[in-house]
Design a protein around this motif. Structure first.
Motif, short mmCIF file in Angstrom:
data_model
loop_
_atom_site.label_atom_id
_atom_site.label_comp_id
_atom_site.label_asym_id
_atom_site.label_seq_id
_atom_site.Cartn_x
_atom_site.Cartn_y
_atom_site.Cartn_z
N ALA A 29 34.67 -21.24 83.32
CA ALA A 29 35.59 -22.12 84.02
C ALA A 29 35.99 -21.54 85.38
O ALA A 29 36.34 -22.29 86.29
N VAL A 30 35.92 -20.22 85.52
CA VAL A 30 36.40 -19.59 86.76
C VAL A 30 35.31 -18.92 87.58
O VAL A 30 35.58 -18.49 88.70
N GLY A 31 34.11 -18.81 87.07
CA GLY A 31 33.09 -18.11 87.83
C GLY A 31 31.71 -18.25 87.25
O GLY A 31 31.47 -19.05 86.34
N GLU A 32 30.81 -17.43 87.78
CA GLU A 32 29.41 -17.46 87.37
C GLU A 32 28.83 -16.06 87.50
O GLU A 32 29.20 -15.30 88.40
N ALA A 33 27.91 -15.73 86.61
CA ALA A 33 27.18 -14.47 86.69
C ALA A 33 25.71 -14.75 86.48
O ALA A 33 25.35 -15.68 85.75
N VAL A 34 24.87 -13.95 87.12
CA VAL A 34 23.43 -14.08 86.98
C VAL A 34 22.92 -12.80 86.33
O VAL A 34 23.20 -11.70 86.81
N PHE A 35 22.17 -12.97 85.23
CA PHE A 35 21.61 -11.83 84.51
C PHE A 35 20.09 -11.90 84.55
O PHE A 35 19.51 -12.92 84.16
N ILE A 36 19.45 -10.82 85.00
CA ILE A 36 18.00 -10.69 84.89
C ILE A 36 17.72 -10.33 83.44
O ILE A 36 18.32 -9.38 82.89
N LEU A 37 16.83 -11.06 82.79
CA LEU A 37 16.62 -10.91 81.35
C LEU A 37 15.78 -9.70 80.97
O LEU A 37 15.95 -9.15 79.89
N GLN A 38 14.84 -9.29 81.83
CA GLN A 38 13.90 -8.22 81.50
C GLN A 38 13.13 -8.53 80.22
O GLN A 38 13.04 -7.70 79.32
N CYS A 39 12.60 -9.74 80.17
CA CYS A 39 11.84 -10.19 79.01
C CYS A 39 10.61 -9.32 78.79
O CYS A 39 10.04 -8.84 79.75
N PRO A 40 10.21 -9.12 77.57
CA PRO A 40 10.76 -9.73 76.36
C PRO A 40 11.79 -8.86 75.65
O PRO A 40 12.43 -9.30 74.71
N ASP A 41 11.98 -7.61 76.08
CA ASP A 41 12.78 -6.66 75.30
C ASP A 41 14.15 -6.33 75.87
O ASP A 41 14.93 -5.66 75.22
N GLY A 42 14.43 -6.75 77.10
CA GLY A 42 15.74 -6.47 77.69
C GLY A 42 15.90 -5.01 78.03
O GLY A 42 14.93 -4.28 78.10
N PRO A 44 19.37 -7.21 79.28
CA PRO A 44 19.72 -7.99 80.46
C PRO A 44 20.53 -7.13 81.44
O PRO A 44 21.32 -6.29 81.02
N ILE A 45 20.29 -7.36 82.72
CA ILE A 45 21.00 -6.62 83.77
C ILE A 45 21.74 -7.60 84.67
O ILE A 45 21.16 -8.60 85.11
N LEU A 46 22.99 -7.31 84.96
CA LEU A 46 23.77 -8.14 85.86
C LEU A 46 23.19 -8.04 87.27
O LEU A 46 23.04 -6.94 87.81
N ARG A 47 22.84 -9.17 87.85
CA ARG A 47 22.35 -9.20 89.24
C ARG A 47 23.50 -9.46 90.21
O ARG A 47 23.60 -8.83 91.26
N GLU A 48 24.35 -10.42 89.87
CA GLU A 48 25.49 -10.74 90.73
C GLU A 48 26.50 -11.58 89.96
O GLU A 48 26.16 -12.16 88.93
#
Length: 82
Positions: A29-42, A44-48
């Motif tokens: 409701a207040v924001g957004e985050a983008v996570f790179i998944l690093q498929c298939p095993d992770g 996930p890393i926060l990009r921004e």
């Protein structure tokens, strides 16, 4: 914009016209985050992020990690290879 997963009031979105590497947008409701998944095993890393505090980012990252396999499959279904 296809929402591929929902949890705790958050939406996980994969845009059909987006770019590699495989990633998701997590919207609250207040924001957004983008996570790179690093498929298939992770993991996930926060990009921004925009408008999210540290606690919310930690919660988002944990939830993305918990459904990583599904999100990688969804990315592949929309975009092909990771």
């Amino acid at each position: 914009m296809p929402t591929v997963f929902r949890f705790d009031g958050l939406r996980v979105v994969i845009y059909p016209n987006d770019h590699r590497p495989a990633h998701v947008h997590v919207k609250s409701a207040v924001g957004e985050a983008v996570f790179i998944l690093q498929c298939p095993d992770g993991p996930p890393i926060l990009r921004e992020s925009f408008g999210c505090n540290r606690a919310e980012l930690t919660r988002m990252a944990g939830n993305v990690a918990s459904v990583l396999t599904k999100l990688c499959e969804d990315w592949s279904a929309i975009h092909g290879a990771y």
